[in-house]
Design a protein around this motif. Structure first.
Motif, PDB file in Angstrom:
ATOM      1  N   LYS A  38      -6.169   7.670  -0.858  1.00 40.05           N
ATOM      2  CA  LYS A  38      -7.062   7.624   0.283  1.00 40.05           C
ATOM      3  C   LYS A  38      -8.465   7.243  -0.171  1.00 40.05           C
ATOM      4  O   LYS A  38      -8.976   7.762  -1.150  1.00 40.05           O
ATOM      5  N   GLY A  39      -9.080   6.289   0.527  1.00 40.04           N
ATOM      6  CA  GLY A  39     -10.401   5.812   0.200  1.00 40.04           C
ATOM      7  C   GLY A  39     -10.426   4.637  -0.766  1.00 40.04           C
ATOM      8  O   GLY A  39     -11.465   4.060  -1.024  1.00 40.04           O
ATOM      9  N   SER A  40      -9.270   4.254  -1.296  1.00 39.69           N
ATOM     10  CA  SER A  40      -9.235   3.153  -2.270  1.00 39.69           C
ATOM     11  C   SER A  40      -9.221   1.780  -1.605  1.00 39.69           C
ATOM     12  O   SER A  40      -9.368   0.774  -2.264  1.00 39.69           O
ATOM     13  N   ARG A  41      -9.016   1.755  -0.280  1.00 40.83           N
ATOM     14  CA  ARG A  41      -8.938   0.509   0.492  1.00 40.83           C
ATOM     15  C   ARG A  41      -7.807  -0.391   0.010  1.00 40.83           C
ATOM     16  O   ARG A  41      -7.907  -1.610   0.043  1.00 40.83           O
ATOM     17  N   PRO A  62      -0.808  -3.226  12.249  1.00 38.02           N
ATOM     18  CA  PRO A  62      -1.233  -2.061  11.458  1.00 38.02           C
ATOM     19  C   PRO A  62      -0.991  -2.280   9.960  1.00 38.02           C
ATOM     20  O   PRO A  62      -0.064  -2.976   9.560  1.00 38.02           O
ATOM     21  N   LEU A  63      -1.854  -1.677   9.159  1.00 35.07           N
ATOM     22  CA  LEU A  63      -1.703  -1.746   7.715  1.00 35.07           C
ATOM     23  C   LEU A  63      -1.216  -0.397   7.200  1.00 35.07           C
ATOM     24  O   LEU A  63      -1.573   0.650   7.730  1.00 35.07           O
ATOM     25  N   LYS A  64      -0.407  -0.416   6.161  1.00 37.16           N
ATOM     26  CA  LYS A  64       0.081   0.814   5.543  1.00 37.16           C
ATOM     27  C   LYS A  64      -0.649   0.984   4.210  1.00 37.16           C
ATOM     28  O   LYS A  64      -0.645   0.091   3.371  1.00 37.16           O
ATOM     29  N   ARG A  65      -1.265   2.136   4.038  1.00 28.07           N
ATOM     30  CA  ARG A  65      -1.985   2.399   2.801  1.00 28.07           C
ATOM     31  C   ARG A  65      -0.995   2.593   1.661  1.00 28.07           C
ATOM     32  O   ARG A  65      -0.001   3.294   1.778  1.00 28.07           O
ATOM     33  N   VAL A  66      -1.251   1.953   0.521  1.00 26.15           N
ATOM     34  CA  VAL A  66      -0.380   2.086  -0.646  1.00 26.15           C
ATOM     35  C   VAL A  66      -1.092   2.771  -1.810  1.00 26.15           C
ATOM     36  O   VAL A  66      -0.439   3.276  -2.714  1.00 26.15           O
ATOM     37  N   GLY A  67      -2.407   2.795  -1.791  1.00 26.44           N
ATOM     38  CA  GLY A  67      -3.177   3.461  -2.843  1.00 26.44           C
ATOM     39  C   GLY A  67      -3.682   4.802  -2.361  1.00 26.44           C
ATOM     40  O   GLY A  67      -3.406   5.233  -1.238  1.00 26.44           O
TER      41      GLY A  67
END
Length: 75
Positions: free
Chosen positions: A70-73, A63-68
């Motif tokens: 939402k929607g910034s990929r 799994p990847l954790k979003r750091v930016g």
């Protein structure tokens, strides 16, 4: 290494498959089982390239954790 199995798709045909396992233990070539009267050694295009669909080089392995935002990929 070859083994017999059934198609994982939820269609009414329930095709019998003959599947190759690579030395690395991954799914190899998939084809219809010769002894099954419906497939007679042939399989639909959805399943014929099944190994390519489930083992692409860009497949996520964890799994990847979003750091930016939402929607910034940004992960």
């Amino acid at each position: 290494d070859l083994f017999h199995t059934t198609c994982p798709h939820d269609c009414p045909s329930s095709c019998a498959l003959l599947v190759e396992r690579t030395p690395e233990g991954r799914l190899g070539r998939v084809r219809g089982a010769d002894a099954h009267s419906y497939t007679a050694g042939v399989i639909c295009s959805k399943v014929a390239r099944y190994a390519e669909r489930i083992h692409p080089p860009e497949r996520l392995l964890h799994p990847l954790k979003r750091v930016g935002p939402k929607g910034s990929r940004q992960f």
